[in-house]
Design a protein around this motif. Sequence first.
Motif, PDB file in Angstrom:
ATOM      1  N   ARG A   1      26.195  43.337  38.343  1.00  0.00           N
ATOM      2  CA  ARG A   1      25.352  44.784  38.284  1.00  0.00           C
ATOM      3  C   ARG A   1      24.641  45.499  39.390  1.00  0.00           C
ATOM      4  O   ARG A   1      25.194  46.878  39.321  1.00  0.00           O
ATOM      5  N   GLU A   2      25.610  44.437  40.499  1.00  0.00           N
ATOM      6  CA  GLU A   2      25.342  45.403  42.154  1.00  0.00           C
ATOM      7  C   GLU A   2      25.610  46.826  42.163  1.00  0.00           C
ATOM      8  O   GLU A   2      26.100  47.582  42.524  1.00  0.00           O
ATOM      9  N   VAL A   3      27.671  45.574  41.429  1.00  0.00           N
ATOM     10  CA  VAL A   3      28.757  46.761  41.566  1.00  0.00           C
ATOM     11  C   VAL A   3      28.582  48.575  40.917  1.00  0.00           C
ATOM     12  O   VAL A   3      29.456  48.961  40.621  1.00  0.00           O
ATOM     13  N   ILE A   4      28.029  47.756  39.360  1.00  0.00           N
ATOM     14  CA  ILE A   4      27.913  48.898  38.522  1.00  0.00           C
ATOM     15  C   ILE A   4      26.254  49.934  38.682  1.00  0.00           C
ATOM     16  O   ILE A   4      26.705  50.506  39.021  1.00  0.00           O
ATOM     17  N   HIS A   5      25.568  49.863  39.975  1.00  0.00           N
ATOM     18  CA  HIS A   5      24.436  50.381  39.749  1.00  0.00           C
ATOM     19  C   HIS A   5      24.894  51.044  40.929  1.00  0.00           C
ATOM     20  O   HIS A   5      24.119  51.817  41.455  1.00  0.00           O
ATOM     21  N   LYS A   6      25.341  50.589  42.142  1.00  0.00           N
ATOM     22  CA  LYS A   6      25.624  50.892  43.517  1.00  0.00           C
ATOM     23  C   LYS A   6      27.065  51.752  43.837  1.00  0.00           C
ATOM     24  O   LYS A   6      27.370  51.997  44.686  1.00  0.00           O
ATOM     25  N   GLY A   7      27.852  51.069  42.508  1.00  0.00           N
ATOM     26  CA  GLY A   7      29.449  51.445  43.240  1.00  0.00           C
ATOM     27  C   GLY A   7      30.027  53.316  42.237  1.00  0.00           C
ATOM     28  O   GLY A   7      29.556  53.746  41.789  1.00  0.00           O
ATOM     29  N   LYS A   8      31.128  53.472  42.348  1.00  0.00           N
ATOM     30  CA  LYS A   8      31.589  54.413  42.097  1.00  0.00           C
ATOM     31  C   LYS A   8      32.214  54.265  40.556  1.00  0.00           C
ATOM     32  O   LYS A   8      32.875  53.324  40.066  1.00  0.00           O
ATOM     33  N   THR A   9      31.423  55.368  39.265  1.00  0.00           N
ATOM     34  CA  THR A   9      32.428  55.424  38.188  1.00  0.00           C
ATOM     35  C   THR A   9      33.709  55.145  38.083  1.00  0.00           C
ATOM     36  O   THR A   9      33.903  56.728  38.102  1.00  0.00           O
ATOM     37  N   TYR A  10      35.132  55.155  37.182  1.00  0.00           N
ATOM     38  CA  TYR A  10      35.814  55.704  36.901  1.00  0.00           C
ATOM     39  C   TYR A  10      35.844  55.893  35.241  1.00  0.00           C
ATOM     40  O   TYR A  10      35.840  54.784  34.918  1.00  0.00           O
ATOM     41  N   ARG A  11      36.452  57.112  34.595  1.00  0.00           N
ATOM     42  CA  ARG A  11      36.676  56.799  33.615  1.00  0.00           C
ATOM     43  C   ARG A  11      37.765  56.581  33.533  1.00  0.00           C
ATOM     44  O   ARG A  11      38.461  57.916  32.325  1.00  0.00           O
ATOM     45  N   ILE A  12      38.686  55.471  32.948  1.00  0.00           N
ATOM     46  CA  ILE A  12      40.194  55.660  32.947  1.00  0.00           C
ATOM     47  C   ILE A  12      40.502  55.984  31.752  1.00  0.00           C
ATOM     48  O   ILE A  12      41.222  56.514  31.681  1.00  0.00           O
ATOM     49  N   VAL A  13      39.558  55.629  30.930  1.00  0.00           N
ATOM     50  CA  VAL A  13      40.223  56.019  29.722  1.00  0.00           C
ATOM     51  C   VAL A  13      39.229  56.418  28.125  1.00  0.00           C
ATOM     52  O   VAL A  13      38.230  55.895  28.819  1.00  0.00           O
ATOM     53  N   SER A  14      39.138  56.984  28.668  1.00  0.00           N
ATOM     54  CA  SER A  14      38.060  58.420  27.569  1.00  0.00           C
ATOM     55  C   SER A  14      38.106  57.881  26.550  1.00  0.00           C
ATOM     56  O   SER A  14      39.038  58.216  25.503  1.00  0.00           O
ATOM     57  N   PRO A  15      37.153  57.578  25.331  1.00  0.00           N
ATOM     58  CA  PRO A  15      36.905  57.759  24.040  1.00  0.00           C
ATOM     59  C   PRO A  15      37.270  59.132  22.938  1.00  0.00           C
ATOM     60  O   PRO A  15      37.972  58.862  22.025  1.00  0.00           O
ATOM     61  N   PHE A  16      37.515  60.385  24.137  1.00  0.00           N
ATOM     62  CA  PHE A  16      37.583  61.266  23.635  1.00  0.00           C
ATOM     63  C   PHE A  16      38.704  61.770  23.625  1.00  0.00           C
ATOM     64  O   PHE A  16      40.074  62.061  22.373  1.00  0.00           O
ATOM     65  N   ASP A  17      39.757  61.065  24.079  1.00  0.00           N
ATOM     66  CA  ASP A  17      41.632  60.854  24.369  1.00  0.00           C
ATOM     67  C   ASP A  17      42.218  59.814  23.741  1.00  0.00           C
ATOM     68  O   ASP A  17      43.157  59.885  23.021  1.00  0.00           O
ATOM     69  N   GLU A  18      41.537  58.590  23.813  1.00  0.00           N
ATOM     70  CA  GLU A  18      42.351  57.371  22.596  1.00  0.00           C
ATOM     71  C   GLU A  18      41.377  56.365  22.200  1.00  0.00           C
ATOM     72  O   GLU A  18      39.920  56.529  21.832  1.00  0.00           O
ATOM     73  N   ASN A  19      41.342  55.263  21.072  1.00  0.00           N
ATOM     74  CA  ASN A  19      40.668  55.264  20.234  1.00  0.00           C
ATOM     75  C   ASN A  19      40.460  53.319  20.777  1.00  0.00           C
ATOM     76  O   ASN A  19      40.361  52.727  20.717  1.00  0.00           O
ATOM     77  N   ARG A  20      40.045  53.843  22.263  1.00  0.00           N
ATOM     78  CA  ARG A  20      39.697  53.044  23.031  1.00  0.00           C
ATOM     79  C   ARG A  20      38.746  53.613  24.393  1.00  0.00           C
ATOM     80  O   ARG A  20      38.939  54.914  24.141  1.00  0.00           O
ATOM     81  N   SER A  21      37.750  52.531  24.748  1.00  0.00           N
ATOM     82  CA  SER A  21      37.618  53.373  26.005  1.00  0.00           C
ATOM     83  C   SER A  21      37.379  52.165  27.250  1.00  0.00           C
ATOM     84  O   SER A  21      37.314  51.112  27.065  1.00  0.00           O
ATOM     85  N   ILE A  22      37.937  52.492  28.607  1.00  0.00           N
ATOM     86  CA  ILE A  22      38.278  51.690  29.489  1.00  0.00           C
ATOM     87  C   ILE A  22      37.334  52.820  30.807  1.00  0.00           C
ATOM     88  O   ILE A  22      37.398  53.749  31.671  1.00  0.00           O
ATOM     89  N   LEU A  23      36.429  51.611  31.396  1.00  0.00           N
ATOM     90  CA  LEU A  23      35.550  51.747  32.152  1.00  0.00           C
ATOM     91  C   LEU A  23      36.069  51.123  32.952  1.00  0.00           C
ATOM     92  O   LEU A  23      35.719  49.739  32.908  1.00  0.00           O
ATOM     93  N   GLN A  24      35.528  51.887  34.827  1.00  0.00           N
ATOM     94  CA  GLN A  24      36.166  51.327  35.927  1.00  0.00           C
ATOM     95  C   GLN A  24      34.985  51.822  37.088  1.00  0.00           C
ATOM     96  O   GLN A  24      35.047  52.143  37.430  1.00  0.00           O
ATOM     97  N   TYR A  25      34.175  50.291  38.018  1.00  0.00           N
ATOM     98  CA  TYR A  25      33.687  50.538  38.690  1.00  0.00           C
ATOM     99  C   TYR A  25      33.417  49.713  40.001  1.00  0.00           C
ATOM    100  O   TYR A  25      33.728  48.188  39.864  1.00  0.00           O
ATOM    101  N   VAL A  26      33.589  50.676  41.141  1.00  0.00           N
ATOM    102  CA  VAL A  26      34.070  49.473  43.037  1.00  0.00           C
ATOM    103  C   VAL A  26      33.569  50.275  43.778  1.00  0.00           C
ATOM    104  O   VAL A  26      31.912  50.845  43.907  1.00  0.00           O
ATOM    105  N   SER A  27      32.805  48.833  44.236  1.00  0.00           N
ATOM    106  CA  SER A  27      32.124  48.446  45.475  1.00  0.00           C
ATOM    107  C   SER A  27      32.182  49.381  46.409  1.00  0.00           C
ATOM    108  O   SER A  27      32.928  49.535  46.119  1.00  0.00           O
ATOM    109  N   VAL A  28      30.756  49.291  47.473  1.00  0.00           N
ATOM    110  CA  VAL A  28      31.031  50.360  47.992  1.00  0.00           C
ATOM    111  C   VAL A  28      31.902  50.075  49.432  1.00  0.00           C
ATOM    112  O   VAL A  28      32.731  50.923  49.236  1.00  0.00           O
ATOM    113  N   ASN A  29      32.012  48.688  48.962  1.00  0.00           N
ATOM    114  CA  ASN A  29      33.376  48.452  50.435  1.00  0.00           C
ATOM    115  C   ASN A  29      34.564  47.985  49.418  1.00  0.00           C
ATOM    116  O   ASN A  29      35.493  47.072  50.140  1.00  0.00           O
ATOM    117  N   GLN A  30      34.885  48.254  48.166  1.00  0.00           N
ATOM    118  CA  GLN A  30      36.327  48.629  47.965  1.00  0.00           C
ATOM    119  C   GLN A  30      36.303  46.898  47.475  1.00  0.00           C
ATOM    120  O   GLN A  30      37.718  46.996  47.007  1.00  0.00           O
TER     121      GLN A  30
END
Length: 717
Positions: free
Chosen positions: A613-642
């Motif tokens: 949760r430290e990464v989820i709450h403080k990191g950057k969020t990337y919507r890699i695959v949107s469910p509005f585009d495909e039949n799946r969803s992929i979310l990525q969270y990256v910590s501040v120090n990457q």
Amino acid sequence: MKNIVSYLLITLLPLSFFAQNNSIEVGKDERSWNIYTKSSTYKLKVDRNNIVQVVYYGNKLEPDRDVKDWEYWGNEIPVRGGFVNSKSILEVIFPDGVRDIELEYKKYEITDIGGYKTIKITQQDKYYPLEVNSFIRILPEYDFIEKWIEVRNLGKKGSIKIEKLSSGSIFLPDNAYELTHFSGIWGHEFTPQTTRLTQGTKTIEVKDFKSYGSSTFMIRPEKENDRYNGKVWFGTFTYSGNWRLDFDKSFYGKIQVTGGINFWDQEVYLKPLQSFTTPVMIYGYTEEGTNGVTQNLASYSREKLLPQTYRDKVRPVLYNSWYATAMDVNEEQQLALAREAKNMGVEMFVIDDGWFKGRIDEKSGLGDWTVDKNKFPNGLNSLIEKVNAMGLQFGLWIEPEMVNPNSDLYRAHPDWVFYFPNRTRHEGRNQLILNLAREDVYQYLYKSLNKVLKENNIKFIKWDMNRHMTDPGFASAPAEEQRAVRIKYVENLYRLVESLRKDFPEVWFENCSSGGGRIDLGMISRYDFNWVSDNTDPVDRIFIQDSYLTLFPANTMISWVTHEDWHKLNPSLEFKFDVCMAGVLGVGYDITKWNDAQKQVAKKKIEQYKEIREVIHKGKTYRIVSPFDENRSILQYVSVNQKEVVVFVYNLGEYPRQSVEENRRSKLTKLKGLLPDATYKIEDMNSTYTGKYLMEVGIYFPVGGAYNSHIYSIKAL
């Protein structure tokens, strides 16, 4: 009338690193200004008629570019008066009945507000005592500017009536554009809508205090649809009442965007020497596609707007008893739930509706904010002490803006609600709306809620608001103030929350409004997180959360694991947890009825969540695959120090059968925001890759089957 400019203007701490990048260039004649962010130039100039004009807004230009009069795009403060060649943002009626405005430039001033360069440009009417101060503050690292307007009556007698006052407008270069915004209804919040901007005006507005979407918009040239590249103009509004956005395309192709308070059925009278200040409107520009908008707005909310006490803290794991007990609450039953919640790893135990005097159903009790002694004969402290002894913090649900006709409060003060004389008082959910514009109502709510918090060790408040606005009458107010009642209501709402937070800084506050009916930057600057939707079906939530995370940071998104299954798909408990772990995790089941296997799943998932949760709450969020585009969803969270990465993979359907190699190629996922030269290890896959490989080639995540999911933890070695 008190100013309602958002308090975010005075709460940002100075940042010397960013302050040196603030840039306002003043022309040699001190009648032109170039305002820079990281990617954009906003250019203004005073013309030969002494009117402040917009010259340009877009990617950076040379500051000494010569601009002819015919190249001006429009007035910086378009008014009602003269030629009607753009949308006015200021309309008034003077005491003698004249309703045209003629502004002329007087002066400018450059100051710092919250560590950010701000220019104040003063204009005055040529004849009447009307002063208009427009403010533009530059937040370069977020690629946006903030605009707001202060209007003053400089006269010694007579009131000036404001019939319309927006926070500002911008003009875009001539082009063919697409507009994307987010709207919805209860249970289906934040649905993305994309439309072509054709000649005419497209209006998005809220009239009843409920939006179920957002005032955030994105405008991009047609065919520039790359999520990570391309020009995007964007904006949003920092206000929680009725707002309005207009997107106007003239027959000449010019695009003007205006935003501010919706003055439908509203007016403000400026008495002599009185002023009125609008809330803040954000306008931005990026060349990093819609992902650039996401990163700028989410980072701004997370780093600057969220209340400072808990801004940098991870959010607790919540349990809320609503789905287990509804309003039928008592100490023994709540303690049984708390014991199970503690065994699973929950950190905050919250009692929802039903704890206060006379609350036996939705028809009674709202407004009487004292503990129901029939349900809790020993008060709440007996329960809270036992919950605290388990190692859990304690929270409560409230809905202070509403009242039931069947309540002591309403029987004593039937005039405290919104109503018009000789007209029906429209109930919704057996509720009426308290007129928070009244000082006595404000004082009653402040004292009642202060007393509850002072007498009980409460660390969490879920603040609900379940009604649409109706009957906004304020018969006891002076005639000139009656149609400003909604504006005053929002002022006092903000004042109430801020006062309680000041008195009880250790209390978490959640914003809820029939789900996501009132989510905006005005709320985010005063609450720690949002209840995004009453729809807790995990499949629907994947779509709702994808849109929410386009606009707001993950540490503001509360998601509960519940029994709800709107589509009768019977998703697994693991899948439900994985969906809810993408934000602030909560549980809402009747967990006393769970078997050992379910409890073990919950315990394991909560343990996993606490690790990431430290990464989820403080990191950057990337919507890699949107469910509005495909039949799946992929979310990525990256910590501040990457160096730490969390990837959520959700399948919403089966993919066509292919060979193993074809399947791998078709589902390669390119990650974002990594250190190119670092080596990353993907847990559960026993493999390592360079950051450059993961970003440029991609990785296959082997998640198969409909409504299956997996969470991957990736760390730099």
